[in-house]
Design an enzyme around this catalytic site. Sequence first.
Site, PDB file in Angstrom:
ATOM      1  N   THR A 118     -38.667  21.975   5.647  1.00  0.00           N
ATOM      2  CA  THR A 118     -37.407  21.688   6.349  1.00  0.00           C
ATOM      3  C   THR A 118     -36.788  22.929   6.981  1.00  0.00           C
ATOM      4  OG1 THR A 118     -36.920  19.844   4.891  1.00  0.00           O
ATOM      5  CG2 THR A 118     -35.047  20.838   5.986  1.00  0.00           C
ATOM      6  N   ASP A 175     -45.548  20.002   6.424  1.00  0.00           N
ATOM      7  CA  ASP A 175     -44.594  19.464   5.463  1.00  0.00           C
ATOM      8  C   ASP A 175     -45.243  19.699   4.096  1.00  0.00           C
ATOM      9  OD1 ASP A 175     -42.331  16.876   5.418  1.00  0.00           O
ATOM     10  OD2 ASP A 175     -43.500  17.303   3.611  1.00  0.00           O
ATOM     11  N   SER A 194     -45.481  18.070   1.549  1.00  0.00           N
ATOM     12  CA  SER A 194     -46.218  16.943   0.968  1.00  0.00           C
ATOM     13  C   SER A 194     -47.705  17.068   1.287  1.00  0.00           C
ATOM     14  CB  SER A 194     -45.700  15.616   1.534  1.00  0.00           C
ATOM     15  OG  SER A 194     -44.379  15.433   1.130  1.00  0.00           O
ATOM     16  N   THR A 204     -39.543  22.111   0.159  1.00  0.00           N
ATOM     17  CA  THR A 204     -39.082  22.051  -1.232  1.00  0.00           C
ATOM     18  C   THR A 204     -39.846  21.024  -2.073  1.00  0.00           C
ATOM     19  OG1 THR A 204     -37.369  20.480  -0.586  1.00  0.00           O
ATOM     20  CG2 THR A 204     -36.738  22.792  -0.681  1.00  0.00           C
ATOM     21  N   THR A 228     -38.567  23.116 -11.434  1.00  0.00           N
ATOM     22  CA  THR A 228     -38.801  21.723 -11.055  1.00  0.00           C
ATOM     23  C   THR A 228     -37.783  21.399  -9.971  1.00  0.00           C
ATOM     24  OG1 THR A 228     -39.496  21.146 -13.285  1.00  0.00           O
ATOM     25  CG2 THR A 228     -38.676  19.346 -11.950  1.00  0.00           C
ATOM     26  N   THR A 272     -43.601  16.383 -22.380  1.00  0.00           N
ATOM     27  CA  THR A 272     -42.520  15.396 -22.527  1.00  0.00           C
ATOM     28  C   THR A 272     -42.008  14.894 -21.168  1.00  0.00           C
ATOM     29  OG1 THR A 272     -40.271  15.022 -23.330  1.00  0.00           O
ATOM     30  CG2 THR A 272     -40.824  17.284 -22.754  1.00  0.00           C
ATOM     31  N   GLN A 273     -41.537  13.656 -21.186  1.00  0.00           N
ATOM     32  CA  GLN A 273     -40.906  13.104 -19.975  1.00  0.00           C
ATOM     33  C   GLN A 273     -39.491  13.663 -19.777  1.00  0.00           C
ATOM     34  OE1 GLN A 273     -41.097   8.794 -20.206  1.00  0.00           O
ATOM     35  NE2 GLN A 273     -43.310   8.821 -20.449  1.00  0.00           N
ATOM     36  N   CYS A 274     -38.946  14.312 -20.802  1.00  0.00           N
ATOM     37  CA  CYS A 274     -37.607  14.918 -20.665  1.00  0.00           C
ATOM     38  C   CYS A 274     -37.703  16.146 -19.760  1.00  0.00           C
ATOM     39  CB  CYS A 274     -37.080  15.378 -22.021  1.00  0.00           C
ATOM     40  SG  CYS A 274     -36.973  14.073 -23.238  1.00  0.00           S
TER      41      CYS A 274
HETATM   42  N1  ASP Z   1     -40.342  17.277   3.238  1.00  0.00           N
HETATM   43  C1  ASP Z   1     -39.923  18.652   3.254  1.00  0.00           C
HETATM   44  C2  ASP Z   1     -41.059  19.498   2.672  1.00  0.00           C
HETATM   45  O1  ASP Z   1     -41.202  19.561   1.483  1.00  0.00           O
HETATM   46  C3  ASP Z   1     -38.699  18.822   2.473  1.00  0.00           C
HETATM   47  C4  ASP Z   1     -38.183  20.232   2.393  1.00  0.00           C
HETATM   48  O2  ASP Z   1     -38.696  21.171   2.922  1.00  0.00           O
HETATM   49  O3  ASP Z   1     -37.147  20.388   1.758  1.00  0.00           O
HETATM   50  O4  ASP Z   1     -41.810  20.073   3.422  1.00  0.00           O
END
Ligand code: ASP
Length: 349
Positions: A12, A56, A58, A88, A165, A283-285
């Site tokens: 982003t 991105d 992802s 992020t 995280t 843990t899931q916590c």
């Molecule tokens: N979808 C974006 C990424 O992770 C979100 C971000 O940068 O905050 O590339």
Amino acid sequence: MKNVLLIYTGGTIGMIQNPLTGALESFDFDQLLHHVPELRQLPVSIATRTFDPPIDSSDMDPSGWAKLVRIIADNYDAFDGFVILHGTDTMAFTASALSFMLEGLAKPVILTGSQLPIGMLRTDGKENLITSIEIAAATRPDGTPRVPEVCVFFHEKLMRGNRVTKSSADEFDAFESFNYPHLATAGVEITYNDDAILTHSPSPLTPNHSPKLTPHYALDTNLIIFSLFPGIRADIVREVLSSPTLKGVIFRTFGAGNAPQKPWLVEQLAEATRAGKVIVNITQCTGGSVAMRRYETGLQLLQAGVVSGRDSTVEAALTKLMFLFGQGLPSDEVRRQMSLSLAGEITLS
Ligand code: ASP
């Protein structure tokens, strides 16, 4: 003057809105720098590298991590520190993976990004970028780097990379290190928490903790993150655990590492362990640690050969398994090293 290498992967921070679709798309690095003329005021010489095309996060994967390791290793001697601009969404995975792949790291590698593009009026990107560069160039009075480890800097907080995280999809305060103190806080001044900062990357692969950088590129992704829930079915669990290519499982359990007391579950976990699969209990916590001896519901997992992931994040446990299997280590050795701290990712005491 300190030299910092700024590596732009995408995210982003460097995006702009497509006027036709309204969706955010990456734009080029020169435009990004154009939006931060303040960088010229820093007493730091900045060189840049960019992913072509920017992605991105992802779309980040082990080949992207290897690319980052290559850039850092090739430029290691020429720079005092490194700043990686990254989306992020998967930043915690990348930071964790790099902490294992950059064995013997003795210089700062700071990942940062933003929730709003750097061209927007209310962007959080400028502050994150400028402070990250300052931290990457910071030294102790003896001239050694102040933070010689892989970190994430976000919203005034410097955190160990393999402890973070992503905790919010919307807030500027988007990351947290639930089980480890912050390494620094950026207010009017940057206040370092020196006691929490690694002085080098400890690793059983270099028992004498040599400060020499040993980059690793191989990762094994024959893994799965598998989350328990009330009502989970035996046939589906068997299908997953008996997959012939599967080598390791991040097994997300309840509370302090507990699972339902179902004989079929314990038998299947024990069978997978006997077949050489490494099952790691996380843990899931968001905060706290696995303690399999605390309840009967956890003890049964220990008896089935499940390894404690202690207070590790999912991101750190997963990338650590990728790294250890990537070294070609046998399952028993992977199990043993999962219980060690390779780069400050777990608390041992
Ligand atoms: N979808 C974006 C990424 O992770 C979100 C971000 O940068 O905050 O590339």
